[in-house]
Design an enzyme around this catalytic site. Structure first.
Site, short mmCIF file in Angstrom:
data_model
loop_
_atom_site.label_atom_id
_atom_site.label_comp_id
_atom_site.label_asym_id
_atom_site.label_seq_id
_atom_site.Cartn_x
_atom_site.Cartn_y
_atom_site.Cartn_z
N SER A 39 39.64 31.32 33.47
CA SER A 39 39.80 32.64 34.07
C SER A 39 40.88 33.42 33.34
O SER A 39 41.62 32.87 32.52
CB SER A 39 40.22 32.47 35.54
N LYS A 40 40.96 34.69 33.69
CA LYS A 40 41.96 35.57 33.11
C LYS A 40 43.36 35.02 33.43
O LYS A 40 44.27 35.09 32.62
CB LYS A 40 41.76 36.96 33.70
N ARG A 41 43.50 34.48 34.64
CA ARG A 41 44.80 33.95 35.05
C ARG A 41 45.26 32.77 34.21
O ARG A 41 46.45 32.62 33.95
CB ARG A 41 44.76 33.54 36.54
N GLU A 75 46.92 34.25 31.30
CA GLU A 75 48.24 34.79 31.63
C GLU A 75 49.27 33.67 31.78
O GLU A 75 50.39 33.76 31.30
CB GLU A 75 48.18 35.62 32.91
#
Ligand code: GLU
Length: 501
Positions: free
Chosen positions: A262-264, A267
């Protein structure tokens, strides 16, 4: 393969294109090129609520940056256009009607409140509510209302949806190129909505109609669409159309732990998941491009996520990939995303690049540090340090001493600066000063001769010498640095070290 290969990438413009979507596009591109086919881009924007401005442009720019632009799309070889589903709106109704007439679909008037209530009471009884053959004969639809009543309600402007009438008691034997034979029980499927009274088709109807009209030969898409495959195959049957072949790509998994990347994850672990930067009100996410990745490296590592050519080879150019790509060699299991490996790929492409080409990218960075230099000099610098870099923007930290004198000295290394060192360094200056032919090899011979003749230990001179020029115990062959920065600068740096250490 007898019929022409036509494959599509069909994203919904709901935000930035995730790296998983990019891989889907890439595999479609590779498959098309391998079979001299066509790769087209269709924008699936029937869900107006999820539409995000700028997303479509972002998708196009990303594919262009990666060098995998479609052969056909909006504004380009529009053989089967329009390629934006919102502009094909007028087409879908007749197909929904066709299914109503042939008995493969029915009108349903149940309001969302009705369905909510049903869902809740069913769940309270410990069951799950599915709008399917077990309940459809009891709900508010054209199977339970007379044709006259249905016509009347529609004419009165009542909201309705058109649902697919899934066949009962059938085991569907389907084939997926990657997964082989798969069985689905029709009784477990729900009667999906195909069309809404706002005049818009749902994803399922629009996708099948368009794939048929656009002559899609193979549907290559993410694993998350596998559960839709039985419905899609049944829709082809209902229309009497030949279905394309299907290949569902494995998921891209998190670097650590379980589940889909995921994008998380990006990050948290500090790596990009988008090809290009994406700005929203919450902030800007940098992409692979802004993080200094070369598009060729991104293509290469994405291709290796779930595929290999059967050998140990890991480095493939796009052309080589198009020659070797084979859907049958894609693994079923999810592919773990490895950010370190991505950097390794970038390093490989960086090292492979011509020194001059790298210097052209690096020169502006050098100049941004307030240093005036030139391409020839920067080319030599790049040649001597690139082996240690993953990204162009790492080159400065690896080579700043070629441009500017050190402003500090590594503490640990400075411990080797002994009492007798200043005197030795002064003698070294005299030796250097006398050298006429100031080339690496010549300087090395003369300095080493001087040390041997005076019985001075190597470490006593070489370590402080490097410390004076570089500020730390790193960098390429010392005499190469000496030649590069020149006699005057070398002596200046030794003097500065004597004064400050
Ligand atoms: N619009 C779908 C998506 O966003 C396309 C799925 C498919 O390729 O059929 O992924």
């Amino acid at each position: 393969m007898s019929k022409q290969v036509r494959v599509r990438f069909a994203p919904s413009p709901t935000g930035a294109l995730h790296i998983g979507g990019v891989r889907t596009a890439l595999f479609n591109y590779l498959f098309a090129k391998k079979h001299n086919g066509v790769f087209f881009l269709r924008i699936e924007d029937t869900d107006q609520n999820r539409f995000v401005p700028g997303a479509e442009e972002y998708i196009m720019e990303s594919l262009e940056w990666l060098g995998i632009s479609p052969d056909e799309t909006m504004g380009k070889n529009e053989k089967f256009g329009p390629y934006r589903q919102s502009e094909r709106k007028h087409l879908y109704k007749q197909y929904a009607d066709q299914l109503i007439h042939s008995g493969w679909a029915y009108y349903a008037f149940d309001t969302s409140e009705d369905l909510d209530t049903l869902r809740k009471t069913t769940e309270a009884a410990g069951n799950t509510f599915i709008y399917n053959h077990t309940v459809r004969e009891t709900l508010d639809n054209s199977l339970t209302n007379s044709p006259e009543k249905v016509a009347e309600r529609i004419a009165a402007g009542e909201d309705f949806v058109i649902r697919f009438k899934t066949p009962v008691n059938e085991t569907l034997h389907l084939t997926d190129i990657i997964r082989g034979d798969i069985k689905f029980e029709s009784n477990l499927l729900d009667d999906k909505v195909l069309f809404k009274s706002d005049g818009m088709p749902t994803y399922h109807l629009a996708n099948i109609v368009d794939d048929h009209l656009m002559e899609t030969s193979h549907v290559i898409r993410g694993e998350e669409w596998l559960p839709s495959m039985p419905l899609h195959v049944l829709l082809y049957r209902a229309f009497g159309w030949e279905a394309p072949e299907f290949a569902h790509l494995p998921l891209i998994l998190k670097p650590v732990g379980n589940g889909k990347l995921s994008k998380r994850d990006g990050e948290k672990l500090g790596f990009p998941v988008f090809p290009l930067q994406w700005k929203t009100e919450e902030g800007t996410s940098l992409g692979y491009k802004e993080n200094g990745f070369f598009p060729e490296a991104v293509i290469n590592f994405l291709a290796m996520l779930g595929w290999n050519d059967g050998t140990e080879q890991e480095l493939f150019s796009l052309t080589e990939l198009t020659e070797k790509f084979d859907l049958n060699r894609i693994h079923k299991a999810g592919a773990k995303f490895d950010p370190e490996k991505n950097k390794w790929f970038n390093h490989q492409y960086l090292v492979k690049k011509e020194d001059k080409a790298l210097a052209e990218l690096f020169l502006p960075i050098v100049e941004s540090k307030g240093v005036s230099s030139n391409l020839d000099y920067v080319t030599k610098v790049v040649a001597s340090v690139k082996e240690r870099a993953h990204f162009v923007n790492e080159l400065w930290d690896l080579s700043d001493y070629f441009f500017v004198a050190p402003t500090s000295y590594d503490e640990k290394a400075a411990k080797n600066w002994k009492e007798e060192t200043p005197e030795l360094m002064k003698q070294l200056i005299v030796v250097l000063n006398a050298i006429e032919n100031f080339t690496s090899v010549n300087i090395e011979t003369i300095v080493k001769d001087w040390m041997t003749q005076n019985e001075i230990g190597m470490g006593k001179v070489m370590q402080p010498f490097r410390l004076s020029l570089v500020g730390k115990m790193m960098g390429p062959h010392l005499f190469d640095i000496v030649e590069m920065i020149g006699k005057e600068e070398t002596i200046k740096r030794i003097e500065k070290a004597i004064a400050s250490l």
